[in-house]
Write an enzyme that holds these catalytic residues in place. Structure first.
Site, mmCIF file in Angstrom:
data_model
loop_
_atom_site.group_PDB
_atom_site.id
_atom_site.type_symbol
_atom_site.label_atom_id
_atom_site.label_comp_id
_atom_site.label_asym_id
_atom_site.label_seq_id
_atom_site.Cartn_x
_atom_site.Cartn_y
_atom_site.Cartn_z
ATOM 1 C CB THR A 154 -23.402 -0.936 10.659
ATOM 2 O OG1 THR A 154 -23.987 -2.038 11.510
ATOM 3 C CG2 THR A 154 -24.215 0.217 10.729
ATOM 4 C CB VAL A 183 -33.122 -2.302 20.618
ATOM 5 C CG1 VAL A 183 -33.263 -1.018 20.103
ATOM 6 C CG2 VAL A 183 -34.467 -2.887 21.057
ATOM 7 N N GLY A 204 -20.502 0.049 15.289
ATOM 8 C CA GLY A 204 -19.564 -0.503 16.282
ATOM 9 C C GLY A 204 -20.656 -1.338 17.272
ATOM 10 N N GLY A 206 -23.362 -1.798 19.312
ATOM 11 C CA GLY A 206 -24.814 -0.885 19.737
ATOM 12 C C GLY A 206 -24.717 -0.293 21.156
HETATM 13 N N1 ASP Z 1 -23.984 -1.017 15.635
HETATM 14 C C1 ASP Z 1 -24.611 -2.062 15.117
HETATM 15 C C2 ASP Z 1 -25.261 -2.752 16.243
HETATM 16 O O1 ASP Z 1 -24.681 -2.881 17.251
HETATM 17 C C3 ASP Z 1 -23.248 -3.178 14.506
HETATM 18 C C4 ASP Z 1 -22.368 -2.748 13.773
HETATM 19 O O2 ASP Z 1 -22.116 -1.214 13.392
HETATM 20 O O3 ASP Z 1 -21.377 -3.236 13.278
HETATM 21 O O4 ASP Z 1 -26.245 -3.406 15.965
#
Ligand code: ASP
Length: 280
Positions: A154, A183, A204, A206
């Site tokens: 992300t 979501v 991270g 979610g």
């Molecule tokens: N936070 C994002 C999600 O859970 C994924 C990520 O940050 O790598 O969709």
């Protein structure tokens, strides 16, 4: 002026040093462009600009290069928050647009500022966003070989501008292989939040970030008088009971920058008003 950007988590085991270096170089190039941009734009405009460049870079899991969900489709989420006005806007599970962050930007003008699924897609189409497939060969190969993740991440950006205004922007292709309709935290106040005191963007898992209300919690603690370090340490300690997997970046109105992660590694690049630094 301060800028801190992140390119999400990557996995040491699945990623070569070459890829890590490529990501670091990409972050520095984007940081340089964002710095120039910030001399003539606000924190909000700059956070959107930086995230749009990160979305355009296939190394990261947002916009082009987004991960593929369990049904073979890509659904992206992105949000922005203007610390000065405390307005939040975002899209959840949008498909077939190149820059979800620009759809979130357009929604800032609306009374209804967070749209999901087919409503978000329809809104983007009616607003003139062209249909665009963000799927890359690399992501397709990973999907077909049923690999959970190769450590794409992300993206996010927090900015303090010359007038002392703060903003946060975050964009994601999600976790990869999720159930359609899941979501992400990225377009919620757990993953992206700002006010006049502090701006935070998270990455991270979610579900862990939402369980902790991480971004909004850090901002509230700073607003109530904690330093960034105190607010981060306390909020991250609250991830421990369930081994929450999260990272976050922040800038405060005083120009302090801070980041922390529960599990290594995230790629970051920052500008502290004097020099650039790149971290992993
Ligand atoms: N936070 C994002 C999600 O859970 C994924 C990520 O940050 O790598 O969709």
């Amino acid at each position: 002026m301060r800028i801190l950007i992140h390119g999400g988590f990557f996995s040491e085991s699945s990623q070569s040093n070459e890829t890590k270096l490529e990501k670091q170089q990409a972050l520095i190039q984007i940081l340089e462009k964002a710095k120039d941009y910030l001399t003539e734009h606000t924190a909000l405009q700059t956070s959107i600009y930086a995230v749009s460049l990160l979305e355009d870079c296939p190394l990261f899991n947002a916009g082009i290069g987004s991960q593929i969900q369990s049904d073979g489709e890509i659904r992206m989420s992105a949000a922005i928050m203007d610390g000065a006005t405390q307005k939040f806007s975002g899209v959840i599970n949008i498909e077939d647009v190149k820059n979800p962050i620009h759809v979130a930007e357009k929604l800032m003008e609306e009374d209804d500022r967070v749209l999901g699924g087919s409503g978000a897609c329809r809104y983007a189409k009616l607003s003139g966003f062209e249909a665009y497939s963000t799927q890359t060969e690399d992501r397709k190969k990973e999907y077909l070989s049923k690999k959970q993740s190769t450590g794409t991440g992300t993206v996010g950006c927090v900015v303090l501008d010359q007038e002392g205004k703060l903003a946060a922007a975050t964009s994601t292709g999600g976790k990869g292989f999720e159930i359609p309709g899941r979501v992400s935290d990225s377009a919620t106040i757990a993953g992206n939040f700002a006010n006049q005191h502090c701006a935070v963007s998270c990455t991270g898992v979610g579900e862990d970030i939402v369980s902790n209300g991480l971004a909004t919690k850090i901002v509230t603690r700073v607003t109530d008088g904690m330093t960034l370090e105190q607010a981060f340490k306390k909020s991250f300690s609250e991830l421990k009971p369930y081994d929450g997997f999260a990272g976050a970046i922040a800038v405060s109105k005083n120009g302090d920058l801070y980041f922390l992660e529960s599990h290594p590694k995230i790629v970051y690049a920052s500008y502290n008003g004097a020099e650039n630094t790149v971290f992993t």
